[in-house]
Scaffold this motif. Structure first.
Motif, PDB file in Angstrom:
ATOM      1  N   ILE A  59      83.024  70.781  41.553  1.00 26.72           N
ATOM      2  CA  ILE A  59      83.574  70.624  43.019  1.00 26.72           C
ATOM      3  C   ILE A  59      84.860  70.500  43.292  1.00 26.72           C
ATOM      4  CG2 ILE A  59      83.208  68.918  44.791  1.00 26.72           C
ATOM      5  CD1 ILE A  59      80.428  68.136  43.839  1.00 26.72           C
ATOM      6  N   HIS A  60      85.737  69.979  42.191  1.00 29.12           N
ATOM      7  CA  HIS A  60      86.931  70.101  42.533  1.00 29.12           C
ATOM      8  C   HIS A  60      87.723  71.246  41.870  1.00 29.12           C
ATOM      9  CE1 HIS A  60      86.066  65.595  43.026  1.00 29.12           C
ATOM     10  NE2 HIS A  60      87.192  65.739  44.115  1.00 29.12           N
ATOM     11  N   LEU A  61      86.929  72.204  41.258  1.00 31.61           N
ATOM     12  CA  LEU A  61      87.683  73.519  40.875  1.00 31.61           C
ATOM     13  C   LEU A  61      88.705  74.175  41.786  1.00 31.61           C
ATOM     14  CD1 LEU A  61      85.055  75.460  38.610  1.00 31.61           C
ATOM     15  CD2 LEU A  61      87.550  74.641  37.990  1.00 31.61           C
ATOM     16  N   PRO A  62      88.233  74.231  43.085  1.00 33.59           N
ATOM     17  CA  PRO A  62      89.020  75.184  43.951  1.00 33.59           C
ATOM     18  C   PRO A  62      90.339  74.595  44.383  1.00 33.59           C
ATOM     19  CG  PRO A  62      86.913  74.609  45.058  1.00 33.59           C
ATOM     20  CD  PRO A  62      86.849  74.193  43.909  1.00 33.59           C
ATOM     21  N   LEU A  63      90.645  73.125  43.691  1.00 31.91           N
ATOM     22  CA  LEU A  63      91.896  72.408  43.986  1.00 31.91           C
ATOM     23  C   LEU A  63      92.685  73.084  42.702  1.00 31.91           C
ATOM     24  CD1 LEU A  63      91.037  68.888  44.467  1.00 31.91           C
ATOM     25  CD2 LEU A  63      91.893  70.398  46.149  1.00 31.91           C
ATOM     26  N   VAL A  64      92.243  73.734  41.647  1.00 29.71           N
ATOM     27  CA  VAL A  64      93.086  74.070  40.593  1.00 29.71           C
ATOM     28  C   VAL A  64      92.952  75.581  40.153  1.00 29.71           C
ATOM     29  CG1 VAL A  64      93.031  71.792  39.320  1.00 29.71           C
ATOM     30  CG2 VAL A  64      91.253  73.561  38.765  1.00 29.71           C
ATOM     31  N   PRO A  66      93.031  79.652  41.089  1.00 36.22           N
ATOM     32  CA  PRO A  66      93.916  80.291  41.989  1.00 36.22           C
ATOM     33  C   PRO A  66      92.997  80.958  43.082  1.00 36.22           C
ATOM     34  CG  PRO A  66      94.441  81.073  39.646  1.00 36.22           C
ATOM     35  CD  PRO A  66      93.138  80.225  39.602  1.00 36.22           C
ATOM     36  N   PRO A  67      93.665  80.953  44.372  1.00 38.91           N
ATOM     37  CA  PRO A  67      92.693  81.150  45.566  1.00 38.91           C
ATOM     38  C   PRO A  67      92.041  82.570  45.343  1.00 38.91           C
ATOM     39  CG  PRO A  67      94.678  80.163  46.206  1.00 38.91           C
ATOM     40  CD  PRO A  67      95.029  80.303  44.667  1.00 38.91           C
ATOM     41  N   VAL A  68      92.805  83.529  44.746  1.00 39.13           N
ATOM     42  CA  VAL A  68      92.342  84.811  44.418  1.00 39.13           C
ATOM     43  C   VAL A  68      91.047  84.763  43.787  1.00 39.13           C
ATOM     44  CG1 VAL A  68      93.036  87.313  43.661  1.00 39.13           C
ATOM     45  CG2 VAL A  68      94.770  85.785  44.677  1.00 39.13           C
ATOM     46  N   VAL A  69      91.101  83.961  42.733  1.00 31.39           N
ATOM     47  CA  VAL A  69      89.859  84.033  41.792  1.00 31.39           C
ATOM     48  C   VAL A  69      88.672  83.318  42.726  1.00 31.39           C
ATOM     49  CG1 VAL A  69      88.754  82.675  39.918  1.00 31.39           C
ATOM     50  CG2 VAL A  69      91.293  83.518  39.935  1.00 31.39           C
ATOM     51  N   ILE A  70      89.059  82.632  43.472  1.00 26.67           N
ATOM     52  CA  ILE A  70      87.911  81.942  44.473  1.00 26.67           C
ATOM     53  C   ILE A  70      87.467  83.100  45.252  1.00 26.67           C
ATOM     54  CG2 ILE A  70      87.514  80.390  46.222  1.00 26.67           C
ATOM     55  CD1 ILE A  70      89.581  78.391  45.104  1.00 26.67           C
ATOM     56  N   GLY A  71      88.239  83.815  45.801  1.00 21.94           N
ATOM     57  CA  GLY A  71      87.880  84.920  46.715  1.00 21.94           C
ATOM     58  C   GLY A  71      87.041  85.833  46.064  1.00 21.94           C
ATOM     59  N   TYR A  72      87.469  86.277  44.730  1.00 17.44           N
ATOM     60  CA  TYR A  72      86.905  87.219  43.934  1.00 17.44           C
ATOM     61  C   TYR A  72      85.153  86.753  43.858  1.00 17.44           C
ATOM     62  CZ  TYR A  72      85.424  90.317  40.193  1.00 17.44           C
ATOM     63  OH  TYR A  72      84.547  91.037  39.062  1.00 17.44           O
ATOM     64  N   LEU A  73      85.152  85.251  43.298  1.00 20.19           N
ATOM     65  CA  LEU A  73      83.802  84.814  43.192  1.00 20.19           C
ATOM     66  C   LEU A  73      83.101  84.840  44.327  1.00 20.19           C
ATOM     67  CD1 LEU A  73      84.828  81.798  40.846  1.00 20.19           C
ATOM     68  CD2 LEU A  73      83.937  84.088  40.135  1.00 20.19           C
ATOM     69  N   LEU A  74      83.552  84.552  45.428  1.00 20.46           N
ATOM     70  CA  LEU A  74      82.849  84.644  46.624  1.00 20.46           C
ATOM     71  C   LEU A  74      82.338  86.182  46.889  1.00 20.46           C
ATOM     72  CD1 LEU A  74      85.092  82.448  49.030  1.00 20.46           C
ATOM     73  CD2 LEU A  74      82.629  82.204  48.275  1.00 20.46           C
ATOM     74  N   LEU A  75      83.177  87.131  46.716  1.00 19.18           N
ATOM     75  CA  LEU A  75      82.850  88.543  46.689  1.00 19.18           C
ATOM     76  C   LEU A  75      81.816  88.832  46.106  1.00 19.18           C
ATOM     77  CD1 LEU A  75      83.735  91.292  48.297  1.00 19.18           C
ATOM     78  CD2 LEU A  75      85.162  91.584  46.294  1.00 19.18           C
ATOM     79  N   SER A 107      87.562  79.398  53.685  1.00 17.62           N
ATOM     80  CA  SER A 107      87.977  78.325  54.059  1.00 17.62           C
ATOM     81  C   SER A 107      87.369  76.966  53.741  1.00 17.62           C
ATOM     82  CB  SER A 107      88.390  78.363  55.720  1.00 17.62           C
ATOM     83  OG  SER A 107      89.219  79.299  55.785  1.00 17.62           O
ATOM     84  N   ALA A 108      85.954  76.837  53.962  1.00 11.74           N
ATOM     85  CA  ALA A 108      85.072  75.929  53.677  1.00 11.74           C
ATOM     86  C   ALA A 108      85.300  75.570  52.320  1.00 11.74           C
ATOM     87  CB  ALA A 108      83.685  75.916  54.083  1.00 11.74           C
ATOM     88  N   VAL A 109      85.269  76.661  51.280  1.00 13.33           N
ATOM     89  CA  VAL A 109      85.268  76.431  50.012  1.00 13.33           C
ATOM     90  C   VAL A 109      86.418  75.720  49.382  1.00 13.33           C
ATOM     91  CG1 VAL A 109      84.895  77.630  47.657  1.00 13.33           C
ATOM     92  CG2 VAL A 109      83.339  78.072  49.344  1.00 13.33           C
ATOM     93  N   VAL A 110      87.453  76.260  49.839  1.00 15.88           N
ATOM     94  CA  VAL A 110      88.764  76.022  49.356  1.00 15.88           C
ATOM     95  C   VAL A 110      88.973  74.658  49.823  1.00 15.88           C
ATOM     96  CG1 VAL A 110      91.186  76.328  49.602  1.00 15.88           C
ATOM     97  CG2 VAL A 110      89.846  78.187  49.115  1.00 15.88           C
ATOM     98  N   ALA A 111      88.683  74.074  51.164  1.00 13.83           N
ATOM     99  CA  ALA A 111      88.952  72.865  51.716  1.00 13.83           C
ATOM    100  C   ALA A 111      87.838  71.772  51.295  1.00 13.83           C
ATOM    101  CB  ALA A 111      89.190  72.828  52.837  1.00 13.83           C
ATOM    102  N   PHE A 112      86.645  72.357  50.837  1.00 14.40           N
ATOM    103  CA  PHE A 112      85.734  71.311  50.403  1.00 14.40           C
ATOM    104  C   PHE A 112      85.983  70.182  49.562  1.00 14.40           C
ATOM    105  CE2 PHE A 112      81.362  70.125  48.178  1.00 14.40           C
ATOM    106  CZ  PHE A 112      80.709  69.936  49.434  1.00 14.40           C
ATOM    107  N   PRO A 113      86.866  70.193  48.280  1.00 15.90           N
ATOM    108  CA  PRO A 113      87.047  69.078  47.501  1.00 15.90           C
ATOM    109  C   PRO A 113      87.675  68.079  48.348  1.00 15.90           C
ATOM    110  CG  PRO A 113      87.457  71.224  46.448  1.00 15.90           C
ATOM    111  CD  PRO A 113      87.431  71.683  47.767  1.00 15.90           C
ATOM    112  N   LEU A 114      88.662  68.415  49.123  1.00 15.36           N
ATOM    113  CA  LEU A 114      89.568  67.549  49.845  1.00 15.36           C
ATOM    114  C   LEU A 114      88.731  66.607  50.695  1.00 15.36           C
ATOM    115  CD1 LEU A 114      92.604  69.694  50.804  1.00 15.36           C
ATOM    116  CD2 LEU A 114      92.676  68.031  48.998  1.00 15.36           C
ATOM    117  N   VAL A 162      90.215  66.113  59.001  1.00 15.54           N
ATOM    118  CA  VAL A 162      91.572  66.405  59.227  1.00 15.54           C
ATOM    119  C   VAL A 162      92.251  66.987  57.926  1.00 15.54           C
ATOM    120  CG1 VAL A 162      93.737  65.530  60.056  1.00 15.54           C
ATOM    121  CG2 VAL A 162      91.821  64.661  61.020  1.00 15.54           C
ATOM    122  N   LEU A 163      92.084  66.504  56.681  1.00 14.59           N
ATOM    123  CA  LEU A 163      92.885  67.070  55.823  1.00 14.59           C
ATOM    124  C   LEU A 163      92.004  68.541  55.307  1.00 14.59           C
ATOM    125  CD1 LEU A 163      93.158  64.333  53.017  1.00 14.59           C
ATOM    126  CD2 LEU A 163      94.869  65.505  54.232  1.00 14.59           C
ATOM    127  N   GLY A 164      90.876  68.730  55.646  1.00 11.58           N
ATOM    128  CA  GLY A 164      89.979  70.066  55.403  1.00 11.58           C
ATOM    129  C   GLY A 164      90.647  71.094  56.207  1.00 11.58           C
TER     130      GLY A 164
END
Length: 242
Positions: A59-64, A66-75, A107-114, A162-164
């Protein structure tokens, strides 16, 4: 109303679309992810189960990551030909690639851990004796959650939202990798700034968007800080009452 205000400030249509889309994407990301975040936070705060540490780490992986990796996994997963996205398209006609819905998902995936972390901390600060007392009086688990747990954790939920929201406003890498940079469709403030920076003579537009991004983010952080202090004060009063 917002569009008229931005026009009065002298912003171009591209800048207005970027600001409007950023707000819509950030709000939508929080609306759709909040129920899942509350459920996950409750499970992590209240339940012990095998693999809990692994689940928390994922769940906290998106915090560490790289955003490009998250985008690629979503793709790979949610694109039209992705191993999940292709079925969503075949069965429901739903596609995330190159659309604002994909920007919301990123945006939801990246902000989810917060969001999860803020809610979890709020849940863990609640005195379990209150819930136990309600159960001994015959209240069902759902009633205890809705009448005791949820109201007491509300400040943390609001702080998480608010943080998300603030994190969603600043999302860039996952969005541009997953849904590209399409004006009026996926071009949020960071993506629009990226385009303006690369365009000769567009420094003024980039600066204006930078100012708006700073203002919106600062307001979000100040609001989150205020909610956190209010939560601490409320919990302090609750402890004093007991």
């Amino acid at each position: 109303m917002l569009t008229e205000f931005l026009v009065l400030l002298g912003l171009s249509p591209l800048e207005i679309d970027a600001i409007r889309l950023s707000l819509e994407v950030s709000v939508s990301a929080m609306v759709w992810s909040l129920p899942v975040a509350v459920l996950v936070a409750w499970l992590l705060a209240r339940k012990d189960f095998y693999g809990k540490s692994i689940v928390g780490g994922i769940i906290h992986l998106p915090l560490v990551l790289p955003p490009v990796v998250i985008g690629y996994l979503l793709l790979v997963a949610m694109g039209r030909n992705g191993f999940i996205g292709k079925y969503l398209y075949q069965w429901f006609g739903l596609t995330f690639g190159f659309s604002w819905k994909g920007a919301v998902l990123a945006s939801a995936v990246v902000a989810f851990p917060l969001v999860v972390r803020a809610i979890r901390l709020s849940l863990e600060s609640i005195d379990l004796k209150l819930e136990q007392a309600a159960r001994t009086l015959g209240a069902s688990a759902w009633r205890v959650f809705l009448t005791i747990t949820l109201p007491l954790s509300l400040p943390g939920i609001l702080a998480g939202i608010v943080l998300g929201f603030a994190r969603s406003l600043g999302e860039f890498g996952a969005t541009i990798t997953f849904v590209s940079n399409i004006a009026g469709e996926t071009q949020t403030i960071p993506l629009a700034m990226y385009s303006f920076i690369q365009t000769p003579g567009a420094e003024e537009q980039a600066t204006r968007l930078c100012v708006f991004a700073v203002i919106l983010s600062l307001i979000s952080l100040l609001l989150s800080e205020w909610l956190a202090k209010r939560m601490q004060k409320r919990l302090g009063q609750s402890d004093a009452a007991h």
